[in-house]
Design a protein around this motif. Structure first.
Motif, PDB file in Angstrom:
ATOM      1  N   GLU A   1       0.805  -1.215   0.000  1.00 33.82           N
ATOM      2  CA  GLU A   1       0.000   0.000   0.000  1.00 33.82           C
ATOM      3  C   GLU A   1       0.847   1.279   0.000  1.00 33.82           C
ATOM      4  N   GLY A   2       2.143   1.139   0.203  1.00 37.34           N
ATOM      5  CA  GLY A   2       3.025   2.307   0.230  1.00 37.34           C
ATOM      6  C   GLY A   2       2.799   3.193   1.439  1.00 37.34           C
ATOM      7  N   LEU A   3       2.486   2.586   2.583  1.00 33.29           N
ATOM      8  CA  LEU A   3       2.221   3.350   3.805  1.00 33.29           C
ATOM      9  C   LEU A   3       3.529   3.625   4.547  1.00 33.29           C
ATOM     10  N   GLU A   4       3.840   4.898   4.722  1.00 29.98           N
ATOM     11  CA  GLU A   4       5.032   5.305   5.462  1.00 29.98           C
ATOM     12  C   GLU A   4       4.749   5.342   6.967  1.00 29.98           C
TER      13      GLU A   4
ATOM     14  N   ARG B   1      -9.552  -3.637   3.552  1.00 29.86           N
ATOM     15  CA  ARG B   1      -8.233  -4.117   3.982  1.00 29.86           C
ATOM     16  C   ARG B   1      -7.438  -2.986   4.609  1.00 29.86           C
ATOM     17  N   VAL B   2      -7.518  -1.805   3.993  1.00 29.57           N
ATOM     18  CA  VAL B   2      -6.844  -0.598   4.488  1.00 29.57           C
ATOM     19  C   VAL B   2      -7.759   0.590   4.221  1.00 29.57           C
ATOM     20  N   HIS B   3      -7.847   1.507   5.170  1.00 24.92           N
ATOM     21  CA  HIS B   3      -8.539   2.763   4.882  1.00 24.92           C
ATOM     22  C   HIS B   3      -7.667   3.931   5.310  1.00 24.92           C
ATOM     23  N   ARG B   4      -7.869   5.064   4.652  1.00 26.37           N
ATOM     24  CA  ARG B   4      -7.030   6.241   4.879  1.00 26.37           C
ATOM     25  C   ARG B   4      -7.819   7.452   5.372  1.00 26.37           C
TER      26      ARG B   4
ATOM     27  N   SER C   1       8.008   3.791   8.675  1.00 28.27           N
ATOM     28  CA  SER C   1       9.122   3.418   7.811  1.00 28.27           C
ATOM     29  C   SER C   1      10.368   4.112   8.355  1.00 28.27           C
ATOM     30  N   LYS C   2      11.542   3.664   7.928  1.00 34.25           N
ATOM     31  CA  LYS C   2      12.762   4.273   8.453  1.00 34.25           C
ATOM     32  C   LYS C   2      12.859   5.761   8.113  1.00 34.25           C
ATOM     33  N   ALA C   3      12.363   6.135   6.921  1.00 31.33           N
ATOM     34  CA  ALA C   3      12.393   7.551   6.521  1.00 31.33           C
ATOM     35  C   ALA C   3      11.421   8.376   7.362  1.00 31.33           C
ATOM     36  N   ALA C   4      10.231   7.832   7.578  1.00 36.14           N
ATOM     37  CA  ALA C   4       9.246   8.540   8.390  1.00 36.14           C
ATOM     38  C   ALA C   4       9.720   8.663   9.828  1.00 36.14           C
ATOM     39  N   TRP C   5      10.388   7.623  10.332  1.00 27.50           N
ATOM     40  CA  TRP C   5      10.867   7.685  11.719  1.00 27.50           C
ATOM     41  C   TRP C   5      11.984   8.720  11.864  1.00 27.50           C
ATOM     42  N   ARG C   6      12.853   8.840  10.874  1.00 26.00           N
ATOM     43  CA  ARG C   6      13.928   9.845  10.961  1.00 26.00           C
ATOM     44  C   ARG C   6      13.335  11.239  11.145  1.00 26.00           C
ATOM     45  N   CYS C   7      12.265  11.523  10.432  1.00 26.93           N
ATOM     46  CA  CYS C   7      11.586  12.818  10.577  1.00 26.93           C
ATOM     47  C   CYS C   7      10.888  12.917  11.925  1.00 26.93           C
ATOM     48  N   THR C   8      10.167  11.867  12.317  1.00 25.09           N
ATOM     49  CA  THR C   8       9.402  11.888  13.569  1.00 25.09           C
ATOM     50  C   THR C   8      10.312  12.040  14.772  1.00 25.09           C
ATOM     51  N   TRP C   9      11.457  11.367  14.751  1.00 22.48           N
ATOM     52  CA  TRP C   9      12.403  11.455  15.882  1.00 22.48           C
ATOM     53  C   TRP C   9      12.807  12.902  16.118  1.00 22.48           C
ATOM     54  N   HIS C  10      13.015  13.651  15.051  1.00 19.93           N
ATOM     55  CA  HIS C  10      13.401  15.049  15.206  1.00 19.93           C
ATOM     56  C   HIS C  10      12.266  15.886  15.788  1.00 19.93           C
ATOM     57  N   MET C  11      11.041  15.463  15.592  1.00 17.28           N
ATOM     58  CA  MET C  11       9.905  16.221  16.100  1.00 17.28           C
ATOM     59  C   MET C  11       9.619  15.925  17.570  1.00 17.28           C
ATOM     60  N   ILE C  12      10.063  14.781  18.074  1.00 16.61           N
ATOM     61  CA  ILE C  12       9.858  14.449  19.490  1.00 16.61           C
ATOM     62  C   ILE C  12      10.664  15.419  20.351  1.00 16.61           C
TER      63      ILE C  12
ATOM     64  N   ASP D   1       2.381  12.903   0.237  1.00  9.70           N
ATOM     65  CA  ASP D   1       0.957  13.152   0.479  1.00  9.70           C
ATOM     66  C   ASP D   1       0.477  12.360   1.684  1.00  9.70           C
ATOM     67  N   ARG D   2       0.115  13.055   2.751  1.00 11.30           N
ATOM     68  CA  ARG D   2      -0.294  12.352   3.968  1.00 11.30           C
ATOM     69  C   ARG D   2      -1.619  11.625   3.799  1.00 11.30           C
ATOM     70  N   THR D   3      -2.455  12.065   2.876  1.00 10.27           N
ATOM     71  CA  THR D   3      -3.730  11.381   2.660  1.00 10.27           C
ATOM     72  C   THR D   3      -3.545  10.032   1.975  1.00 10.27           C
ATOM     73  N   LYS D   4      -2.374   9.794   1.393  1.00 11.40           N
ATOM     74  CA  LYS D   4      -2.085   8.524   0.740  1.00 11.40           C
ATOM     75  C   LYS D   4      -1.071   7.688   1.512  1.00 11.40           C
ATOM     76  N   ASN D   5      -0.118   8.333   2.155  1.00 10.51           N
ATOM     77  CA  ASN D   5       0.999   7.627   2.787  1.00 10.51           C
ATOM     78  C   ASN D   5       0.784   7.284   4.251  1.00 10.51           C
ATOM     79  N   ILE D   6      -0.349   7.694   4.814  1.00 13.43           N
ATOM     80  CA  ILE D   6      -0.715   7.328   6.183  1.00 13.43           C
ATOM     81  C   ILE D   6      -2.030   6.569   6.122  1.00 13.43           C
ATOM     82  N   GLY D   7      -2.089   5.420   6.789  1.00 12.70           N
ATOM     83  CA  GLY D   7      -3.311   4.624   6.705  1.00 12.70           C
ATOM     84  C   GLY D   7      -3.511   3.682   7.877  1.00 12.70           C
ATOM     85  N   ILE D   8      -4.735   3.139   7.960  1.00 11.69           N
ATOM     86  CA  ILE D   8      -5.139   2.214   9.003  1.00 11.69           C
ATOM     87  C   ILE D   8      -5.368   0.849   8.368  1.00 11.69           C
ATOM     88  N   VAL D   9      -4.721  -0.191   8.890  1.00 17.54           N
ATOM     89  CA  VAL D   9      -4.847  -1.537   8.336  1.00 17.54           C
ATOM     90  C   VAL D   9      -5.991  -2.259   9.029  1.00 17.54           C
TER      91      VAL D   9
END
Length: 385
Positions: free
Chosen positions: A198-201, A226-229, A261-272, A293-301
């Motif tokens: 699904e390409g979910l970061e 299966r997944v909703h966004r 994802s590792k890329a998303a976590w690198r960004c999130t770690w800096h925001m903590i 695009d957060r409407t596509k790359n963030i989702g609920i399984v």
């Protein structure tokens, strides 16, 4: 006769001078060519050195490694254990990481969670907020897990200090979970396969709406999907629709079971924030770390869903839930002793203080975000409507 001798002398002298001049001109020509070749050679060397110097200045070197030769720098790490002696174990590195806050009172719940994550695919790291470490040795997986113990600290406190992006860069996905989750309907391997497809970061398993503590409608399970966004239901004053572009309608996960994802976590770690333990407010800004695009790359399984008990472990609680999700209403043996403060009363007071702190930190984070946006003239808000 004298005139003839004089004329002959002048002719010889002229011939000699002419010959000397020719020798001088020819020799000077060779010297000039050699000189020009020399100048050209030195010029080339200087140009090469300047180009090399410029290239070296442009090259990025990790802070602190400037005095080291590039080939010796090991800028990343992982959480794999290494033998003290003998040959290095010939095995494939584990591609993902499960990191959890854990207290010994919830050991049965934690054990069930860990067993859902295959040992060949996940490194397991436990953050012990109650100081109990040896008590986990009864579980076979405990021997290979990473145990970090600091009293009365939150999952976000541990994550900021022990999950630096350069340390966990070897892992494709980082599961940063709480301990009070029911995983009967969850399989970690299938989950990873789904979020890859699904390409979910940034993602989370859906919550069973009938048995879970659900704070945001977006995270409730959709049995037909299966997944909703996004959600299309009204949430307070928010009218969620296909045109909604941000939280709480889309681009959002809760903080009890996020997966990065590792890329998303690198960004999130800096925001903590280093001094804000509870992480409140970060969830509404995770879209900036969605790698697009957060409407596509963030989702609920939905197909791999969990149960969220919502146990208030830090600071104690008036009531403790059991593994079945029901409240244990057993009173303290001192509850009828009016001369002493009951343990229930003490836990209630501690939990109340924790709750106050979470709201205070939420306001602090909001204030910092607002000031950061105001003071950064070069920052562009990609989600500004």
């Amino acid at each position: 006769m004298n005139q003839k001798r004089k004329s002959s002398y002048l002719r010889r002298l002229f011939s000699f001078v002419f010959l000397l001049a020719m020798v001088f001109l020819i020799g000077n020509a060779f010297i000039t060519v050699d000189y020009n070749k020399g100048i050209s050679g030195w010029s080339s060397i200087i140009r090469l050195n300047l180009a090399k110097l410029k290239m070296c200045k442009i090259q990025f070197r990790s802070p602190g490694s400037e005095t080291l030769p590039r080939g010796i720098v090991a800028s990343t790490s992982d959480l794999e254990m290494r033998p003290l002696w003998g040959a290095k174990r010939n095995k494939n590195p584990k591609p993902n990481l499960l990191a959890m806050a854990a207290g010994i009172k919830q050991k049965e719940s934690v054990n069930k969670i860990v067993k859902k994550f295959r040992s060949s695919e996940f490194v397991v790291m436990l953050f012990h907020y109650d100081g109990a470490v040896d008590e986990w040795k009864e579980f076979e997986w405990s021997e290979t897990a990473i145990h970090i113990s600091v009293i009365n600290q939150t999952k976000w406190w541990f994550a900021k200090r022990f999950l630096h992006p350069d340390i966990v860069s070897a892992y494709s996905y980082i599961f940063l979970w709480d301990e009070d989750l029911g995983v009967e309907h969850f399989d970690a391997t299938r989950y990873v396969s789904i979020i890859k497809e699904e390409g979910l970061e940034i993602s989370q398993p859906a919550l069973d709406p009938n048995l879970s503590e659900v704070h945001h409608q977006l995270t409730a399970r959709d049995k037909k999907s299966r997944v909703h966004r996004r959600t299309y239901k009204a949430i307070g004053r928010a009218r969620c629709s296909e045109n909604s572009t941000g939280p709480p309608c889309t681009g959002f996960v809760e903080m009890m079971a996020p997966v990065f994802s590792k890329a998303a976590w690198r960004c999130t770690w800096h925001m903590i924030q280093n001094d804000l333990n509870h992480g409140w407010g970060i969830d509404f800004q995770l879209g900036y770390c969605a790698q697009g695009d957060r409407t596509k790359n963030i989702g609920i399984v939905d197909s791999e869903y969990i149960l969220h008990l919502g146990l208030p472990t830090l600071g104690g609680s008036v009531e403790n839930k059991t593994g079945s999700g029901q409240f244990d209403k057993t009173e303290s043996r001192h509850s009828s002793d009016k001369s002493k403060p009951s343990s229930t009363s003490q836990m209630s007071s501690g939990r109340s203080e924790v709750r106050k702190q979470t709201y205070a930190e939420l306001e602090t984070f909001k204030h910092r975000w607002k000031n950061a946006v105001k003071n950064d003239e070069c920052w562009i808000d990609r989600f500004q409507s």
